[in-house]
Design an enzyme around this catalytic site. Structure first.
Site: not given
Ligand code: GRF
Length: 197
Positions: A92, A110, A145-146
């Protein structure tokens, strides 16, 4: 006294599991809550099995009222006494209301080498651009964002014939290494960027 950490997820929570597992022994933090916007998120069950308190605030019930949704998140997080927040696949977009409440104490992972490829579909975009390497970034969360100060990155080589799925799987292996490492350093007051090759 250890620092209570809340982990926010939307899906399977593989990063969350690694973070929870890392916070034992002399680690400065302890997981106090795993919170999801999706009551069906697979990670909630995994957290319960590890004995961690869980909660879900279903964003759909707020019908676009982002502030109302975020106030409900804040109330769960603060009730659990969390001092630091880890976003781990929390899908979100957060507004300044939430981000301001946890300014300087919220991290995100990320799946790209930021500042490259903010937003979604990072692996497909890295492949389409013909990049020779991809990776992941842990950063402090700020209003953009990010964006926000980068605390750590891990690099993953791109191989000939890579698909977004194959690359994502290899990047995730490094995410699981990087996030616990950065969290531990962050809770110990270290802000210097680390780089895993
Ligand atoms: C990960 O690849 C993370 O970088 C991204 O969402 C994914 C989440 O994976 N933000 P998980 O639920 O931790 O397996």
């Amino acid at each position: 006294m250890s620092i209570p950490v809340a982990i926010l997820i939307s899906g399977g929570g593989s990063n969350m599991v690694r973070l929870v597992e890392s916070m034992t022994g002399d680690h400065p933090g302890r997981a106090c809550l795993v919170l999801s916007n999706d009551p069906a998120a697979g990670g909630l069950q995994k957290a319960r099995e590890m004995g961690i308190a869980t909660a879900a605030v279903d964003h759909r019930a707020f019908k676009g009222d982002r502030e109302g949704f975020e106030k409900a998140l804040i109330s769960e997080i603060d009730r659990a006494g969390a001092q630091v927040i880890c976003l781990a696949g929390f899908m979100r977009i957060l507004t300044p209301l939430f981000i301001g409440h946890y300014a300087g104490r919220m991290l995100n992972i990320h799946p790209s080498l930021l500042p490259k490829y903010r937003g979604l579909d990072t692996h497909a975009r890295a492949l389409a651009a013909g990049d020779s390497e991809a990776g992941c970034t842990v950063h402090e969360v700020t209003a953009e964002l990010d964006d926000g100060p980068i605390l750590g990155q891990a690099v993953v080589p791109i191989r000939p014939g890579d698909t977004p799925e194959a690359l994502a799987a290899r990047v995730q292996v490094r995410e699981h290494e990087l996030y616990p490492l950065v969290l531990r350093r962050f809770l110990s007051g270290e802000r210097e960027r680390i780089f895993l090759n």
